[in-house]
Design an enzyme around this catalytic site. Structure first.
Site, PDB file in Angstrom:
ATOM      1  CB  VAL A 496      -1.038   0.147   1.190  1.00 38.24           C
ATOM      2  CG1 VAL A 496      -1.753  -0.965   1.273  1.00 38.24           C
ATOM      3  CG2 VAL A 496      -0.276   0.081   2.536  1.00 38.24           C
ATOM      4  CD  GLU A 497       0.274   5.488   2.855  1.00 34.52           C
ATOM      5  OE1 GLU A 497       1.765   5.768   2.862  1.00 34.52           O
ATOM      6  OE2 GLU A 497      -0.306   5.541   3.975  1.00 34.52           O
ATOM      7  N   GLY A 498       1.967   3.050  -2.619  1.00 32.55           N
ATOM      8  CA  GLY A 498       3.142   2.511  -3.505  1.00 32.55           C
ATOM      9  C   GLY A 498       3.814   1.497  -3.224  1.00 32.55           C
TER      10      GLY A 498
END
Length: 817
Positions: A496-498
């Site tokens: 998540v978040e990249g």
């Protein structure tokens, strides 16, 4: 005499470069040396001709710009890759902080130690001791993850009533307005009980409607939504990721078209929205949807720009046509996460966060907020997880016995325990220092990327070590397994978040090189200037500074490598001095290698992701070393904590050295590789990994109650209550240590070394032989029950494991649950 004066001139110029002297100072030093050398007969006309041929054209601005800078500027513009608007926004977002000092090759350690140590207010501490403890005690994680696949309703309500979703919201709107450090402490404690719980609490306090509203919302939007969010009347989510645009969020296909339409019976200026999002945490239960989309204005209803670009809006999920409710199932950690869709939905224009004036500003808004939220939620969750794994593994290793001794005394187990202890110390240090920076007003975009990548990776590694230590105890899921869900869910934080591959290979150094380097950003900005003379002046100034900076780092790197950095100024001449010196050495090496890679690869460096990743690793490991040294200093430089500091610094400096060696080995030219090895490692690689002796000390600290272990356990839920497995195990550890003398008493009296098992029978034996009194025998029997509870695993009737059939995939175009 000529040789002596030539060497003296080189030494003086090197010293000036080492201390970052200006061009004019260096020219002055050379001129004075030449004058004295000429008077002494060492220099003649040829020396002066060489000096003047270099100094005069480079010192006279008009000549330098016309014959040197202008041609170089033309070449630079050709080889410099273009940056998209989204890339520019990402680079411009946030601020630089201590990482910039590390990147520039000359860190000021006194400056680091002058940053204040983050502290909790009385109110924040009370929240940790009250509501956070209470909600941890309420939750049965096995019931939530296995039976309900959600938090129980009483836990949801408790979170809302006690403003867990409002830690970032200001008090004027009814929120808690906690510091970033306090948020981190809360999330660490929640994670130590349940990753499901910390995930649900963390998201609304990270990148989402609450933060975006406070920074960019209109007064009407703030007054309406923030009090409702603070009271838990609204559950927010933020939808950014699309099936075709994950890490490349700028490519989102979701769109909105500015037009007029009917809203509540009136013709209204608004937007027709179409979107298809996935991986959206809290989307299935959200009442207000933050949405990122590309805004188009074909009729120019907002102005001349017909393609404003990425925009953020807030949409009540009760709006007709908004689809929510379906869920993803992320690796058996069933936090509320799912898709959302909308097809040609009309909403008023004032649903844009910040109103129509913020149309097209969505990407800037997101990356600015992400630079803060990314430094808190995932790093804090990872830190809380690592610390709880370290404590649980230490206790288990002392309780569990094989071959008539605690497994923690086996060297293989010690190796894993040491890594858990070292990571627990350094990750806590990093997240504390970084949240402290946020509380000082920084928006550390590069630091947040460092933390996101390295702390989530260390969490994944730590989970593997804990599983290895626990063996069968770790792999059998059930109410008494405190490792399984974390092990299953470790890849979630990585993703998540990249994705972490993107974060390491592109973001850390990609942003770091431009934001932290003192001259690169100015050089790039010069390319985009429309005024040719202003562009040339700017490029001239920055390039001359850049050349001097590179020469300085070359001199510094060579000197520090030759001397082992022994003459580098350090704030403390104790056992930590070597770590300050080596960090300074590798900081200079990073600065030098960064400029060399820019020169060698030019514009293609952007595509040399593995080169970029290694440069980012250098910066990251230096940051973790810095955080470790700062923590040790902030906590009073307690000698008993020194093994944690030594392990963390040695481990991360060793990794620094390896990244540097890998960089050299992947340079395209053999002569360049040879020259770099001579400059950077003239006597070989000096850093060694932590020794077995040091790792033995760390393993021992984890297995025995002591003050260092207590400090490591800060903000971890260790209350001894029925639903807290780790808390109960901590008490069992203390109880076992307390009865070992009683057990030894029986062994001595019997003249044999009994196995530390079936302690109830040992108690009976001791009682019958009048070796033990009633109380001692009762202690042994009670501890035996607790010991078995720790080492035993769950089993089930086959019918209890029937979880039902998975739902059928959704229709085409809609993500399946």
């Amino acid at each position: 005499m000529t040789l002596i004066f030539t060497l003296a001139l080189l030494a003086l110029l090197s010293a000036a470069s080492y201390h970052r002297a200006s061009w004019n100072t260096c020219v002055g030093v050379a001129a004075v040396t030449l004058i004295i050398g000429t008077l002494s007969g060492a220099f003649g006309a040829l020396s002066w001709l060489i000096f003047l041929a270099i100094a005069v054209p480079l010192s006279l601005t008009n000549i330098r710009q016309q014959y040197v800078i202008a041609p170089l500027f033309k070449v630079f513009k050709k080889v410099t890759p273009t940056m998209s608007d989204t890339e520019k926004s990402a680079i411009d977002a946030g601020t630089t902080w201590w990482e910039a000092d590390l990147f520039c090759g000359n860190p000021n350690w006194d400056k680091l130690h002058q940053y204040p140590k983050p502290r909790l207010t009385v109110e924040e501490q009370a929240f940790l001791d009250g509501p956070v403890e209470e909600v941890c005690a309420m939750l049965d994680d096995w019931q939530a993850t296995h039976e309900l696949t959600d938090l129980p309703q009483d836990v949801w309500q408790y979170l809302k009533d006690n403003k867990f979703f409002a830690m970032i919201i200001k008090k004027q709107y009814g929120g808690l307005e906690f510091s970033a450090y306090a948020q981190s402490c809360v999330l660490q404690k929640l994670t130590s009980k349940s990753t499901l719980l910390s995930s649900i609490v963390g998201v609304p306090n990270s990148l989402g409607p609450g933060e975006l509203l406070q920074h960019y919302g209109t007064k009407a939007q703030k007054d309406h939504y923030l009090p409702r969010l603070a009271k838990g009347q609204e559950i927010p989510c933020f939808a950014l990721t699309s099936p075709e645009a994950g890490s490349d969020a700028s490519a989102i296909p979701d769109f909105g078209i500015v037009c007029k339409g009917e809203w509540e019976g009136k013709e209204t200026l608004g937007i027709r929205l179409t979107w298809n999002k996935r991986y959206i945490t809290l989307a299935p239960v959200a009442t207000v949807l933050g949405l990122a989309f590309k805004l188009r204005d074909p009729d120019g209803l907002l102005g001349d720009n017909k393609e404003p670009g990425i925009t953020c809006a807030l949409i009540p999920t009760t709006t007709p046509g908004v689809k929510i409710g379906r869920r993803h199932f992320p690796l058996n950690v069933p936090f509320q996460n799912g898709p959302t869709q909308g097809d040609d939905i009309f909403v008023p224009i004032d649903y844009i966060i910040g109103g129509p004036e913020m149309a097209g500003q969505g990407w800037r808004m997101l990356v600015e907020c992400l630079s803060v939220g990314r430094a808190i939620t995932l790093p804090s969750n990872s830190t809380g997880g690592i610390k709880s794994l370290a404590l649980a593994s230490g206790a288990y290793s002392r309780i569990r016995r094989q071959f008539r001794l605690p497994i923690g005394k086996m060297e293989g187990i010690e190796e894993s325990l040491a890594k858990l202890a070292g990571y627990a110390y350094s990750t806590d240090a990093a997240v504390t220092m970084s949240t402290g920076a946020v509380d000082l007003g920084e928006k550390p975009s590069v630091v947040s990327a460092i933390l996101k990548y390295h702390l989530t990776e260390q969490m994944r590694t730590s989970t593997m070590h804990a599983m290895d230590i626990h063996g069968g105890k770790g792999i059998c899921l059930g109410p008494n397994n405190y490792l399984g869900r974390g092990y299953q869910g470790a890849p979630i934080a990585i993703t998540v978040e990249g994705a972490n591959i993107l974060t390491r290979n592109m973001i850390i150094y990609g942003q770091g090189a431009i934001r932290c380097h003192p001259f690169v950003l100015a050089e790039l900005n010069a390319v985009g200037m429309t005024d040719k003379q202003a562009a040339l002046d700017s490029f001239d100034s920055s390039l001359m500074g850049h050349i001097g900076f590179t020469i300085s780092n070359l001199v510094r790197t060579k000197w520090l490598a030759l001397t082992g950095a022994r003459f580098t100024k350090v704030p403390y001449n104790d056992e930590t001095a070597v770590f300050y010196r080596n960090a300074s050495r590798y900081s200079a090496s990073l600065a030098l290698m960064s400029d060399i890679c820019m020169a060698v690869f030019g514009g293609s460096l952007k595509r040399k992701e593995r080169i970029s990743a290694r440069l980012g690793d250098l910066l990251s490991y230096l940051y973790l070393v810095s955080a470790t040294l700062k923590r040790y200093n902030d906590e009073g430089r307690k000698k008993e904590d020194l093994p944690f500091v030594q392990w963390s610094c040695q481990e991360h400096l060793y990794l620094c050295q390896r990244a540097l060696a890998d960089l050299i080995n992947n340079m395209p030219s053999a002569p360049l590789r040879a020259a770099l090895k001579l400059v950077l490692f003239p006597f070989g690689r000096p850093i060694r990994k932590p020794t077995d002796t040091l790792e033995h000390k760390l393993a021992h600290l984890l297995q025995t109650p002591n003050e260092s272990r207590d400090r490591l356990a800060a903000h971890i839920y260790l209350t001894n209550e029925p639903l807290n497995l780790i808390g109960k195990q901590e008490q069992t550890l203390k109880d076992i240590l307390a009865v070992e003398p009683i057990f030894d008493k029986v062994c001595r009296a019997k003249g044999q070394k009994l196995p530390f098992t079936q302690l109830d029978k040992v108690a009976k034996m001791g009682l019958e032989a009048n070796i033990l009194n009633e109380d001692e025998a009762a202690q042994l029997a009670e501890v035996e029950a607790k010991r078995l509870a720790v080492i035993n695993v769950d089993d089930f009737d086959p019918s209890e494991l029937m979880a039902g059939q998975a739902a059928k995939p959704a229709a085409q175009g809609v993500d399946a649950a």
